[in-house]
Design a protein around this motif. Sequence first.
Motif, PDB file in Angstrom:
ATOM      1  N   GLN A   1       0.834  -1.192   0.000  1.00 20.72           N
ATOM      2  CA  GLN A   1       0.000   0.000   0.000  1.00 20.72           C
ATOM      3  C   GLN A   1       0.878   1.255   0.000  1.00 20.72           C
ATOM      4  OE1 GLN A   1      -3.137  -0.234   3.023  1.00 20.72           O
ATOM      5  NE2 GLN A   1      -2.591   1.894   3.473  1.00 20.72           N
ATOM      6  N   ALA A   2       1.990   1.192   0.727  1.00 17.51           N
ATOM      7  CA  ALA A   2       2.894   2.337   0.770  1.00 17.51           C
ATOM      8  C   ALA A   2       3.690   2.473  -0.530  1.00 17.51           C
ATOM      9  CB  ALA A   2       3.839   2.188   1.955  1.00 17.51           C
ATOM     10  N   MET A   3       3.891   1.352  -1.250  1.00 21.34           N
ATOM     11  CA  MET A   3       4.665   1.373  -2.496  1.00 21.34           C
ATOM     12  C   MET A   3       3.823   1.870  -3.678  1.00 21.34           C
ATOM     13  SD  MET A   3       7.619   0.143  -1.768  1.00 21.34           S
ATOM     14  CE  MET A   3       7.410   0.740  -0.118  1.00 21.34           C
TER      15      MET A   3
ATOM     16  N   HIS B   1       0.519 -10.208  -2.043  1.00 21.20           N
ATOM     17  CA  HIS B   1       0.970  -9.187  -2.988  1.00 21.20           C
ATOM     18  C   HIS B   1      -0.075  -8.966  -4.069  1.00 21.20           C
ATOM     19  CE1 HIS B   1       5.114  -7.973  -2.024  1.00 21.20           C
ATOM     20  NE2 HIS B   1       5.118  -9.097  -1.342  1.00 21.20           N
ATOM     21  N   ARG B   2      -0.536 -10.055  -4.655  1.00 19.67           N
ATOM     22  CA  ARG B   2      -1.505  -9.975  -5.747  1.00 19.67           C
ATOM     23  C   ARG B   2      -2.745  -9.193  -5.301  1.00 19.67           C
ATOM     24  NH1 ARG B   2      -4.318 -15.523  -6.434  1.00 19.67           N
ATOM     25  NH2 ARG B   2      -5.229 -14.745  -4.515  1.00 19.67           N
ATOM     26  N   ASP B   3      -3.308  -9.558  -4.159  1.00 17.41           N
ATOM     27  CA  ASP B   3      -4.580  -8.957  -3.742  1.00 17.41           C
ATOM     28  C   ASP B   3      -4.409  -7.509  -3.297  1.00 17.41           C
ATOM     29  OD1 ASP B   3      -5.567 -11.421  -4.277  1.00 17.41           O
ATOM     30  OD2 ASP B   3      -5.704 -12.069  -2.183  1.00 17.41           O
ATOM     31  N   TYR B   4      -3.429  -7.256  -2.432  1.00 23.68           N
ATOM     32  CA  TYR B   4      -3.365  -5.933  -1.817  1.00 23.68           C
ATOM     33  C   TYR B   4      -2.666  -4.928  -2.717  1.00 23.68           C
ATOM     34  CZ  TYR B   4      -5.017  -8.721   1.972  1.00 23.68           C
ATOM     35  OH  TYR B   4      -5.764  -9.596   2.702  1.00 23.68           O
ATOM     36  N   PHE B   5      -1.711  -5.380  -3.520  1.00 24.73           N
ATOM     37  CA  PHE B   5      -1.075  -4.413  -4.414  1.00 24.73           C
ATOM     38  C   PHE B   5      -2.041  -4.005  -5.516  1.00 24.73           C
ATOM     39  CE2 PHE B   5       1.509  -3.011  -8.023  1.00 24.73           C
ATOM     40  CZ  PHE B   5       2.205  -1.982  -7.409  1.00 24.73           C
TER      41      PHE B   5
ATOM     42  N   LYS C   1      -4.344  -4.502  18.921  1.00 24.05           N
ATOM     43  CA  LYS C   1      -5.548  -5.241  18.535  1.00 24.05           C
ATOM     44  C   LYS C   1      -5.250  -6.254  17.428  1.00 24.05           C
ATOM     45  CE  LYS C   1      -8.951  -1.737  19.733  1.00 24.05           C
ATOM     46  NZ  LYS C   1      -9.770  -0.645  19.184  1.00 24.05           N
ATOM     47  N   THR C   2      -4.442  -5.834  16.441  1.00 22.65           N
ATOM     48  CA  THR C   2      -4.186  -6.731  15.305  1.00 22.65           C
ATOM     49  C   THR C   2      -2.867  -7.503  15.458  1.00 22.65           C
ATOM     50  OG1 THR C   2      -3.044  -5.016  14.048  1.00 22.65           O
ATOM     51  CG2 THR C   2      -5.421  -5.189  13.740  1.00 22.65           C
ATOM     52  N   HIS C   3      -2.134  -7.223  16.549  1.00 26.59           N
ATOM     53  CA  HIS C   3      -0.849  -7.903  16.795  1.00 26.59           C
ATOM     54  C   HIS C   3       0.183  -7.611  15.703  1.00 26.59           C
ATOM     55  CE1 HIS C   3      -2.198 -11.211  19.850  1.00 26.59           C
ATOM     56  NE2 HIS C   3      -2.547 -10.000  20.211  1.00 26.59           N
TER      57      HIS C   3
ATOM     58  N   GLY D   1      25.438  -0.364  -9.670  1.00 26.34           N
ATOM     59  CA  GLY D   1      25.513  -1.685  -9.050  1.00 26.34           C
ATOM     60  C   GLY D   1      25.256  -1.706  -7.557  1.00 26.34           C
ATOM     61  N   LYS D   2      24.818  -0.555  -6.991  1.00 24.27           N
ATOM     62  CA  LYS D   2      24.475  -0.547  -5.561  1.00 24.27           C
ATOM     63  C   LYS D   2      23.056  -0.038  -5.392  1.00 24.27           C
ATOM     64  CE  LYS D   2      29.079  -0.118  -3.715  1.00 24.27           C
ATOM     65  NZ  LYS D   2      29.969   0.466  -2.771  1.00 24.27           N
ATOM     66  N   LEU D   3      22.456  -0.396  -4.265  1.00 23.22           N
ATOM     67  CA  LEU D   3      21.089   0.046  -4.012  1.00 23.22           C
ATOM     68  C   LEU D   3      21.139   1.349  -3.227  1.00 23.22           C
ATOM     69  CD1 LEU D   3      19.820  -3.499  -3.115  1.00 23.22           C
ATOM     70  CD2 LEU D   3      18.922  -2.116  -4.983  1.00 23.22           C
ATOM     71  N   VAL D   4      20.684   2.414  -3.870  1.00 26.45           N
ATOM     72  CA  VAL D   4      20.759   3.733  -3.243  1.00 26.45           C
ATOM     73  C   VAL D   4      19.348   4.209  -2.915  1.00 26.45           C
ATOM     74  CG1 VAL D   4      21.491   6.124  -3.553  1.00 26.45           C
ATOM     75  CG2 VAL D   4      22.866   4.254  -4.506  1.00 26.45           C
ATOM     76  N   LEU D   5      19.188   4.704  -1.708  1.00 25.92           N
ATOM     77  CA  LEU D   5      17.879   5.108  -1.227  1.00 25.92           C
ATOM     78  C   LEU D   5      17.271   6.188  -2.119  1.00 25.92           C
ATOM     79  CD1 LEU D   5      15.950   4.506   1.110  1.00 25.92           C
ATOM     80  CD2 LEU D   5      16.980   6.396   2.356  1.00 25.92           C
ATOM     81  N   ALA D   6      16.023   5.955  -2.561  1.00 26.08           N
ATOM     82  CA  ALA D   6      15.360   6.931  -3.428  1.00 26.08           C
ATOM     83  C   ALA D   6      14.147   7.542  -2.728  1.00 26.08           C
ATOM     84  CB  ALA D   6      14.918   6.262  -4.726  1.00 26.08           C
ATOM     85  N   HIS D   7      13.524   6.782  -1.843  1.00 29.75           N
ATOM     86  CA  HIS D   7      12.305   7.283  -1.209  1.00 29.75           C
ATOM     87  C   HIS D   7      12.068   6.521   0.088  1.00 29.75           C
ATOM     88  CE1 HIS D   7       8.260   8.897  -0.861  1.00 29.75           C
ATOM     89  NE2 HIS D   7       7.753   7.676  -0.803  1.00 29.75           N
ATOM     90  N   THR D   8      11.618   7.231   1.111  1.00 28.64           N
ATOM     91  CA  THR D   8      11.227   6.591   2.368  1.00 28.64           C
ATOM     92  C   THR D   8       9.775   6.940   2.624  1.00 28.64           C
ATOM     93  OG1 THR D   8      13.468   6.924   3.209  1.00 28.64           O
ATOM     94  CG2 THR D   8      11.772   6.375   4.821  1.00 28.64           C
ATOM     95  N   THR D   9       8.948   5.944   2.884  1.00 28.72           N
ATOM     96  CA  THR D   9       7.537   6.245   3.135  1.00 28.72           C
ATOM     97  C   THR D   9       7.355   6.611   4.613  1.00 28.72           C
ATOM     98  OG1 THR D   9       6.789   4.075   3.857  1.00 28.72           O
ATOM     99  CG2 THR D   9       6.960   4.441   1.487  1.00 28.72           C
ATOM    100  N   SER D  10       6.266   7.283   4.899  1.00 31.67           N
ATOM    101  CA  SER D  10       5.955   7.565   6.306  1.00 31.67           C
ATOM    102  C   SER D  10       5.259   6.346   6.899  1.00 31.67           C
ATOM    103  CB  SER D  10       5.043   8.784   6.403  1.00 31.67           C
ATOM    104  OG  SER D  10       3.753   8.422   5.953  1.00 31.67           O
ATOM    105  N   ILE D  11       5.187   6.308   8.221  1.00 29.45           N
ATOM    106  CA  ILE D  11       4.487   5.183   8.859  1.00 29.45           C
ATOM    107  C   ILE D  11       3.002   5.256   8.507  1.00 29.45           C
ATOM    108  CG2 ILE D  11       3.911   4.094  11.064  1.00 29.45           C
ATOM    109  CD1 ILE D  11       6.537   5.047  12.171  1.00 29.45           C
ATOM    110  N   ALA D  12       2.485   6.487   8.437  1.00 33.93           N
ATOM    111  CA  ALA D  12       1.055   6.653   8.140  1.00 33.93           C
ATOM    112  C   ALA D  12       0.676   6.065   6.783  1.00 33.93           C
ATOM    113  CB  ALA D  12       0.689   8.132   8.193  1.00 33.93           C
ATOM    114  N   ASP D  13       1.624   6.070   5.825  1.00 30.22           N
ATOM    115  CA  ASP D  13       1.347   5.492   4.501  1.00 30.22           C
ATOM    116  C   ASP D  13       0.968   4.014   4.590  1.00 30.22           C
ATOM    117  OD1 ASP D  13       2.014   7.850   3.296  1.00 30.22           O
ATOM    118  OD2 ASP D  13       4.058   7.248   2.759  1.00 30.22           O
ATOM    119  N   THR D  14       1.376   3.375   5.676  1.00 32.05           N
ATOM    120  CA  THR D  14       1.213   1.918   5.749  1.00 32.05           C
ATOM    121  C   THR D  14      -0.044   1.491   6.508  1.00 32.05           C
ATOM    122  OG1 THR D  14       2.462   1.666   7.804  1.00 32.05           O
ATOM    123  CG2 THR D  14       3.728   1.652   5.769  1.00 32.05           C
ATOM    124  N   TYR D  15      -0.778   2.466   7.076  1.00 33.28           N
ATOM    125  CA  TYR D  15      -1.957   2.097   7.879  1.00 33.28           C
ATOM    126  C   TYR D  15      -3.125   1.619   7.025  1.00 33.28           C
ATOM    127  CZ  TYR D  15       0.154   4.341  11.966  1.00 33.28           C
ATOM    128  OH  TYR D  15       0.973   4.679  12.992  1.00 33.28           O
ATOM    129  N   TYR D  16      -3.886   0.724   7.588  1.00 29.88           N
ATOM    130  CA  TYR D  16      -5.166   0.317   6.993  1.00 29.88           C
ATOM    131  C   TYR D  16      -6.115   0.020   8.157  1.00 29.88           C
ATOM    132  CZ  TYR D  16      -2.824  -4.157   7.821  1.00 29.88           C
ATOM    133  OH  TYR D  16      -2.125  -5.178   8.398  1.00 29.88           O
TER     134      TYR D  16
END
Lengths: 308, 441
Positions: B180-182, B207-211, B399-401, B415-430
Amino acid sequence: MELGPYLILGLLEGLVTAAVLSLMAVGLSLVFGVMRVVNVAHGEFFMVGAVLAWWIAGAVDGHPALGFVAALLLAPPLTAGLAMMADQLVLKRINYDPERTIVATIGLLYIIQQITLMTYGPEARPVEAPFNHRLSIPFFEWTDGGLTLSWPWGLGTTSYKLAVIGAAVILLTAIWLLMTRTRYGLLMRATQLDSETAQAFAIPVGRVYASVFGLGAGLAALGGVLIVPIQQAHYLMGHDPLLLSFIVVIIGGLGSLPGTVVAALLIGISDGMISVFFSPTLAKIIATLAVAFVLVFRPQGLFGKRTL
Amino acid sequence: MKSQTIGLNGDRKVTAGPSRRKVIKSLAATTALAAAASSMPLFGRYGQAQSSEPIKIGFQVHRTGIGAAYGRWYDRTTKAAVKKINDEGGINGRPVEIIAEDDGTDPKRGAEVVEKMATQHGCDIAFGTLFSHVVIGSAPRAGELKIPYFVVSEGHHVASGMLNRYTLQPGITDVKSQVQAMAPFVNNTLGKKITMIYPDFAFGHDHRDYFSAAVEAQGGEVVAKIAIPPTESSFTKYFPKIPRNTDVIYHVMVGPAVLTFVKEMGEFFGNSRPEIFGFIDSLEAVDLASPGLEFLEGTYFWEGNPRYAQANQSEYDKAYRAAVGVDANGASISDSKDVATYAHMFGCWETLHIVKAGMEASGYAGPKDRAKLIEAVEAMTSMPHSHAHPQGAKEFNGKTHQVFGHQYITRVTNGKLVLAHTTSIADTYYPDEVDYTTQSF
């Protein structure tokens, strides 16, 4: 999804499968034909070949091709040696009794798998291909402007995959020559026809058995070495090819070399085609169904002889 | 009369001492005393048990099977976390002991392992495992045996209410919140028409359902969903099913064949690839410098915790990386070819610190306090970025553990993984789907 280009892609993928499968199945078929041993551990010799290839390739410095060639030259004989040892220590002791050899080779399967797990570990590890270029495949289309050449999206293969197909053709020809043109092939065929009479003519049946078992395992290992640069070496990789080579051997006819090759092509290419257009699971279902039909309508297999 | 006795250390002595009868009598008495003592195991040995007997944590680990690479690193992270906790005085003054058992990445074996931990090893809690089918197979048994089961799995099964009050996931976020955050990033930065490639079991189905739901909410469209059996070893035959109008490939694969998967994807596309966004699961424990992976340059990955030490690396990540033995490139300090499952394994470290906090808050003394431990964890809320939480700050939902936290998107750059974006915690709530606190123990 366009039909033409994907037909070619399915055919190429199928031919790679068929190449490896035919080497494995010919090994399985030889062992059964000569020794009447149903070798359930055959898939593990394939796996041992791949794992040894990783070990040998890793030990050789320099260009990846050097390591790969070393693996190609060393892994199959080492696996063959292992199989001959198993033959002497286990199969010979139970007098090649058909039922007991099945149980014995199931035991062998678990022993080899566990030893690999304890030494090599549970990871999948890659071996670098000696050469690996992506080759785009052109496709011809009739358009208003006449015949045109296009390079459809996604239609390609690699030079290494083509080399695997070529290698299998060369190796199978060599096996055929060995069987039909050499003294060793003659001894093998004599033992296959009637081992007691062969023994009476002073053919060392015991040694022929050991060498055939080794040869069968070596062929499986060759398949394993050829496949590692495409897939990876993993201790559980023997399952699927074992099942498929049994399917191939049953369809082709147990003990029949040309039948095995034809069946490998049939199963490999149908696997490639059905997988591309429908699903790989359906390909497995159809292959298994084909076995059922062969057993019902032609129990001796497509090329088998009824007397066998 | 001479009699012969055998000393305790086995040396024979010939003495003119007591009669045979006397010796036998005294031997019998000693034996009886010893038997009596050994039949009362709680006597003596546990004189100070409550304060010094170790806390036993049963660790369900993927030593073999398709999860083995994860298991190896979950093991190392767990050992490092336990070392840190013990060096700092243990839990409630008691040392922590890990009892590890291989679950073979197999649901049936997983349930057996949990049972063994509860009944045979006498563990206080069960902890560990990643693969969702093993968690789903094991959690019901943990609930029946009433042993707290702390999982580090990221499947949505905990928060969906599928499991029970004894199962908690406080150390790693779940797939539903991750995707959801992605989704906004994938939609707005990479493209609207997306083809998904995922493994055909519980984790892939999440992944299939929620993305796809999240993408549609963003105005995007999933044009194809390609499910691949988890034991598959070659993939080229699946790629023709990718529609031509695809803007973005979304891939998430797991298991021993992941390198083959990504390599073959490169061979299929050649130099005409669409945008690619992957979950790092497709390349966890795989060196990005492996031959055939050059085509990934410029593609994006979700990472639970960035594998490469980033420019703004926190002191917590630095300390955690050193404790687990991982270098700045995400590989083992002792073997640069042994690449970590860095994006997931922090979950073991953080979960063990939460277990410690929960046991300390509840005054946990033994298995009879298991319910108190669960209630203490349920009462947790904010978990600040710290040495106990090196991946970042988190919010726990009692409540949801399930825990919620930051997600990282990195881009393959040189050839390296460089940070491009950080989501907020709120982005991940449902919205909550379950309230485990209403279930009885």
